[in-house]
Structure formats: structure tokens, C-alpha cells
Design a protein around this motif. Structure first.
Motif, PDB file in Angstrom:
ATOM      1  N   UNK A 260       0.562  -1.057  -0.118  1.00  0.00           N
ATOM      2  CA  UNK A 260       0.051  -0.194  -0.030  1.00  0.00           C
ATOM      3  C   UNK A 260       0.898   1.334  -0.021  1.00  0.00           C
ATOM      4  N   UNK A 261       1.794   1.138  -0.622  1.00  0.00           N
ATOM      5  CA  UNK A 261       2.932   2.358  -0.550  1.00  0.00           C
ATOM      6  C   UNK A 261       2.338   3.708  -1.128  1.00  0.00           C
ATOM      7  N   UNK A 262       1.591   3.523  -1.995  1.00  0.00           N
ATOM      8  CA  UNK A 262       0.915   4.599  -2.792  1.00  0.00           C
ATOM      9  C   UNK A 262      -0.181   5.097  -2.067  1.00  0.00           C
ATOM     10  N   UNK A 263      -0.804   4.224  -1.222  1.00  0.00           N
ATOM     11  CA  UNK A 263      -2.116   4.261  -0.727  1.00  0.00           C
ATOM     12  C   UNK A 263      -2.938   3.224  -0.930  1.00  0.00           C
ATOM     13  N   UNK A 264      -4.256   3.156  -0.499  1.00  0.00           N
ATOM     14  CA  UNK A 264      -4.952   2.068  -0.868  1.00  0.00           C
ATOM     15  C   UNK A 264      -6.018   2.204  -1.888  1.00  0.00           C
ATOM     16  N   UNK A 265      -5.778   1.188  -2.887  1.00  0.00           N
ATOM     17  CA  UNK A 265      -7.176   1.202  -3.922  1.00  0.00           C
ATOM     18  C   UNK A 265      -8.437   0.640  -3.101  1.00  0.00           C
ATOM     19  N   UNK A 266      -9.415   1.485  -3.354  1.00  0.00           N
ATOM     20  CA  UNK A 266     -10.790   0.767  -2.759  1.00  0.00           C
ATOM     21  C   UNK A 266     -11.201  -0.334  -3.579  1.00  0.00           C
ATOM     22  N   UNK A 267     -11.513  -1.417  -2.789  1.00  0.00           N
ATOM     23  CA  UNK A 267     -12.333  -2.530  -3.226  1.00  0.00           C
ATOM     24  C   UNK A 267     -13.630  -2.553  -2.642  1.00  0.00           C
ATOM     25  N   UNK A 327     -11.725  -8.282  -0.755  1.00  0.00           N
ATOM     26  CA  UNK A 327     -11.841  -7.442  -1.974  1.00  0.00           C
ATOM     27  C   UNK A 327     -12.494  -7.934  -3.169  1.00  0.00           C
ATOM     28  N   UNK A 328     -13.641  -7.533  -3.670  1.00  0.00           N
ATOM     29  CA  UNK A 328     -14.649  -8.457  -4.621  1.00  0.00           C
ATOM     30  C   UNK A 328     -14.578  -7.494  -5.887  1.00  0.00           C
ATOM     31  N   UNK A 329     -14.868  -6.237  -5.422  1.00  0.00           N
ATOM     32  CA  UNK A 329     -15.135  -5.237  -6.577  1.00  0.00           C
ATOM     33  C   UNK A 329     -14.158  -4.186  -6.730  1.00  0.00           C
ATOM     34  N   UNK A 330     -13.230  -3.815  -7.665  1.00  0.00           N
ATOM     35  CA  UNK A 330     -12.510  -2.777  -7.899  1.00  0.00           C
ATOM     36  C   UNK A 330     -13.731  -1.604  -8.214  1.00  0.00           C
ATOM     37  N   UNK A 331     -13.645  -0.303  -7.757  1.00  0.00           N
ATOM     38  CA  UNK A 331     -14.349   0.601  -7.777  1.00  0.00           C
ATOM     39  C   UNK A 331     -13.991   1.626  -8.822  1.00  0.00           C
ATOM     40  N   UNK A 332     -14.860   1.739 -10.040  1.00  0.00           N
ATOM     41  CA  UNK A 332     -14.440   2.328 -11.034  1.00  0.00           C
ATOM     42  C   UNK A 332     -14.970   3.777 -10.978  1.00  0.00           C
ATOM     43  N   UNK A 359      -8.301  -8.505  -9.366  1.00  0.00           N
ATOM     44  CA  UNK A 359      -7.682  -7.570  -8.492  1.00  0.00           C
ATOM     45  C   UNK A 359      -6.287  -7.264  -8.819  1.00  0.00           C
ATOM     46  N   UNK A 360      -5.633  -7.929  -9.700  1.00  0.00           N
ATOM     47  CA  UNK A 360      -3.970  -7.721  -9.996  1.00  0.00           C
ATOM     48  C   UNK A 360      -4.085  -6.547 -11.017  1.00  0.00           C
ATOM     49  N   UNK A 361      -5.089  -6.284 -11.826  1.00  0.00           N
ATOM     50  CA  UNK A 361      -5.038  -4.951 -12.757  1.00  0.00           C
ATOM     51  C   UNK A 361      -6.306  -4.101 -12.558  1.00  0.00           C
ATOM     52  N   UNK A 362      -7.034  -4.335 -11.348  1.00  0.00           N
ATOM     53  CA  UNK A 362      -7.958  -3.535 -10.899  1.00  0.00           C
ATOM     54  C   UNK A 362      -8.997  -3.166 -12.161  1.00  0.00           C
ATOM     55  N   UNK A 363      -9.575  -4.341 -12.492  1.00  0.00           N
ATOM     56  CA  UNK A 363     -10.438  -4.033 -13.697  1.00  0.00           C
ATOM     57  C   UNK A 363     -11.730  -4.707 -13.312  1.00  0.00           C
TER      58      UNK A 363
END
Ligand code: FAD
Ligand code: UDP
Length: 396
Positions: A260-267, A327-332, A359-363
Motif C-alpha cells: 500500500x505504499x502509494x495508498x489503498x485502492x478501494x475495493x 476485496x470483490x469489486x474494484x471501484x471504477x 484484483x491484479x489489474x484493478x478491472x
């Protein structure tokens, strides 16, 4: 698919005569990880260690027989649909299929109405008997043209107007994402079209089929290979420095890989409540949606519709959206896409690791898209390894 222990993985591939290091460590045994594991082992003869921190394979598509003997999907309803013949051909190596066309009803104003909105929805909701042409006119009169369609609100309001938007989309979306549709990319609600004909299917893809013996069985056959060692209930962190491997394919959350070094991606997450009922049938279709903001869950699924199983009882699940949990859904939405781009740039500077999957490509990918992505990665690796001398060919 020899299932091994962490101790065994430390001493390298279980296959006799193999080198002491794995060619690939693949993190995540869902669609992304399992497809690429199968391809590398079978297609290129690579030695693979496939791990998952859960105690089962198949990722979010995992299904199993519950205590009552009913086949259910642990992580909510998974319906396979695609237009790609090559993806069906590939998966058909591991399963036979059962035809299934998905239909969904939404509980609106006390009625169960077809969603996507179609002619029958409009006629039932407004007590009319319009033709398709009249329904088109009806929607055109209500639509509120939006000059530049950016958000999930724009896309719906522009097409069908505010009243239908509020009845079918606003409440559901707010619950599902914890965000107003105006804060979400247009791609989210664009997944659900509006029709003025009588087609009441959820999807219109060429192929709408379910693996005949379930998803998990299909995955078992896919990764049942002497060059794939499977290690369950084990996190990447436990093997990262304990096992020898040349390359990682990481199908978990990309931000987690980088601590998380750049901050958290929301899922967005979900809590599933599974129940078995003492009755043969609970609802008329597999899924009923609840856009009403007063109802805490978004949908109820009755699995027998999906599986075709006959049984005197029936199992259902409720979905309660939440922030915390798996984490189930990346949040577009634009700010998340920006942050993902920064993680992507970091990934490109990190040697010997490739990111893959939802999850790996946040799509926000469906299963068939993830299979397509894994097969495309395989083609790249295959092409590179053909172009390089054998011992150098592993660095995709
Ligand atoms: P996942 O299935 O999430 O697999 C990733 C795996 O990686 C997980 O098992 C996880 O435990 C593991 N992992 C993560 N981090 C680590 C780590 N550090 N160490 C070890 N293991 C790790 N798609 C459709 O096509 N049709 C549908 O009807 C449909 N319905 C859906 C319903 C719901 C409720 C959800 C959530 C998704 C749905 N999908 C549907 C999407 C589908 O689930 C995904 O497209 C697909 O499962 C993604 O596969 P994946 O391998 O990328 O990810
Ligand atoms: N949606 C909605 N009402 C519905 C069905 C869907 O508002 O009755 C919106 C909601 O924002 C949802 C999105 O459309 O997240 C995509 O729906 P889909 O059924 O594709 O979601 P998934 O199966 O991926 O959860």
C-alpha cells in the motif's frame, strides 16, 4: 495437481527430476491464476507453484455442496456468458456445459419486474399495454439528455429519465457501492442496458452456459497436472522468501503486493448470508434485485435455478455490500483509475512479477474477460520464450 505443504514447497517442485526452483509462483487460484498455471504447465512445460490463501481453489467462482446437499456459490451467483468462441473452446477442455439463460426480477413499488428494463417492465409498472415503438417514444419523452456522459447517473438518466433511474438504479447502486451513481464511472450502470422489446434475459451474449458439474470441478480438472503443485491456505508473504522461483504471476490486489505504499485502492466487499429453506422453490427466477434503499441487501439468489439441481429443499443467499472484508469489486471512478496507474507504473519497474486478473489489474472484469486476459498473457510468454534461448525464456 499434487497438493503440497509449505514445507514441501520449500524443497522445490514435487515432480521427480525437476529443477530445484519453480519456474513460476502463481498467486491466486481463481480464473486468472488457474488458467495461466494450466497453460504454462501444459503448453510450455513449466514447473508451477499455484498458491491461494483461501482453503479452496476457484477464487470467487468457488461452488460446493452445502450441508443440505445443494450446490451453491459461496461468493454469490456466477453466471457464465461470453461472445468469444475461443474462450468457450478453451474451458470446454475441462467441463461439459448446461445451457442457462439468466433472468432477473427487481422488486419495485411492491411488484417483481424484469430488469434490464424491457417492454414488459414498463407496461407492468405503469399499467399500460404499449408496443415497442410506443415504449421507445415513452422513454424518449422521459429521457433527460446529458451533453457529456461521464457517470453512472448520466448514462441512465440520459436514456430513461430520472423517475426510472430512481426506481431501479439509484438505491441499488448506492447500496452496492456505498457511493451515489454520480460518483461512479459510466461503465458501471452501462452493464445493464434498457430495452423496448420483450427480451427479458439479463445477458444477450452468444454463449450463456454453466459448467455442468460446477465451477470447482472445472477448476480441479484444469489444474490437475503433474507440473502444477498446489498450496492452499497460504499467503504470498509466507512463500515470498521461503520458496525458490524465477517469476511471480500475482492475481491478488496490486496495492497489497506493494504494501500500500502509494495508498489503498478501494475495493468493495460483500457479506453473504446463506440459508437453506424447507421448501422446493423460493422465488421465480435465480436472482431478485432490491433497489429499495430501506432493504439492507441488494439481491437474493436461489441457486437451483442456476444449477438445474432437483432437491426437496432450496438454498438461497443474501448479499449485503460493505467496505471491509475480501476485496470483490474494484471501484471504477477517475481517482481510483489514477492511483491504479501509479501502481501500474511501479509494477512496470519491478522485475520478475506480472499482475493479472480482476484484483491484479484493478478491472471490473467478468469471468470470460479474465480467462481472455490470462490466455493473452500466455500468448505473450509463449512468443517471448520462442524468441529466446531455452534457459532465458522464462522472463516474461
Ligand atoms: P479471484 O477469483 O478473486 O481470485 C483471486 C484469488 O487470489 C483469490 O482466491 C484470493 O484468495 C487469492 N489471493 C489474493 N491475494 C493473495 C495472497 N496475497 N496470497 C495468496 N492468495 C491470494 N463474473 C461473471 O462472468 N459472471 C457473473 O455472474 C459474475 N458474478 C459475480 C458475482 C460476485 C458477487 C462477484 C464478486 C464477482 C462476480 N463475477 C462474475 C466476477 C468473477 O468473480 C471474476 O471475474 C473472477 O472470479 C475473477 O477471477 P480472478 O482470478 O481475477 O480473481
Ligand atoms: N444496477 C442497478 N440496479 C439493478 C442492477 C444493477 O442499479 O437492478 C447497477 C448497479 O450499480 C450494479 C451495476 O448496475 O452494480 C452492474 O450490475 P451487475 O448486475 O452487472 O453487477 P454484478 O453482477 O457485477 O454485481
Amino acid at each position: 495437481m499434487p497438493q503440497i505443504t509449505l514445507e514441501a514447497a520449500r524443497s522445490g517442485p514435487s515432480r521427480q527430476g525437476a529443477d530445484s526452483a519453480y519456474d513460476y509462483l502463481i498467486v491466486g487460484a481463481g480464473f486468472a491464476g488457474s488458467v495461466i498455471a494450466e497453460r504454462l504447465a501444459e503448453g510450455l512445460g513449466r514447473q508451477v507453484l499455484l498458491i491461494d490463501r483461501r482453503n479452496h481453489i476457484a477464487g470467487n467462482a468457488y461452488d460446493h455442496y452445502d450441508a443440505a446437499g445443494l450446490l451453491v456459490h459461496r461468493y454469490g451467483p456466477h453466471i457464465f456468458h461470453t461472445n468469444a468462441q475461443r474462450i468457450v473452446d478453451y474451458l470446454s477442455r475441462f467441463t461439459q456445459w448446461r445451457p442457462y439463460e439468466h433472468r432477473v426480477l427487481a422488486k419495485v413499488d411492491g411488484q417483481l419486474l424484469p430488469i434490464p428494463i424491457n417492454l414488459a417492465t414498463l407496461n407492468a409498472l405503469y399499467g399500460l399495454s404499449m408496443t415497442s415503438a410506443q415504449a421507445e417514444q415513452f422513454l424518449a419523452e422521459r429521457a433527460e439528455p446529458v451533453a457529456t456522459i461521464r457517470t453512472s447517473e448520466d448514462v441512465v438518466v440520459n436514456q430513461i429519465g430520472r423517475e426510472l433511474y430512481e426506481k431501479f438504479f439509484r438505491g441499488y447502486t448506492r447500496k452496492q457501492w456505498g457511493l451515489d451513481p454520480s460518483a461512479l464511472d459510466k461503465s458501471v450502470t452501462s452493464r445493464v442496458p434498457t430495452r423496448t422489446n420483450e427480451d427479458d434475459r439479463y445477458f444477450t451474449d452468444t454463449f450463456q452456459i454453466m459448467p455442468r458439474d460446477g465451477y470447482t470441478r472445472m477448476f480441479e480438472r484444469m489444474i490437475d497436472h503433474p507440473r502444477i503443485d498446489l498450496l492452499l491456505s497460504t499467503d504470498f508473504k509466507q512463500v515470498r522468501h521461503a520458496v525458490k522461483f524465477r517469476h511471480v504471476i500475482y492475481c491478488g490486489p496490486i496495492d497489497e503486493y506493494f504494501d500500500f505504499q502509494l495508498g489503498r485502492l478501494p475495493y468493495r466487499s460483500l457479506r453473504f448470508e446463506h440459508q437453506t429453506l424447507e421448501q422446493e422453490r423460493y422465488q421465480p427466477v435465480a436472482v431478485v434485485n432490491f433497489p429499495d434503499p430501506e432493504v439492507p441487501y441488494t439481491r437474493i439468489t436461489e441457486y437451483k435455478h442456476l444449477t438445474g439441481q432437483t432437491h426437496p429443499r432450496t438454498s438461497i443467499s443474501y448479499e449485503f455490500p460493505c467496505d471491509d472484508g475480501d476485496p470483490y469489486y474494484p471501484v471504477p471512478r477517475p481517482e481510483n483509475a489514477e492511483l491504479y496507474k501509479r501502481y501500474r507504473a511501479l509494477a512496470e519497474q519491478t522485475p520478475n512479477v506480472t499482475f493479472l486478473g480482476r484484483l491484479g489489474t484493478y478491472k471490473y472484469y467478468n469471468m470470460d474477460q479474465v480467462v481472455g486476459q490470462a490466455l493473452a498473457l500466455y500468448r505473450d510468454i509463449e512468443a517471448q520464450s520462442a524468441a529466446l534461448p531455452a534457459e532465458a525464456g522464462l522472463d516474461a
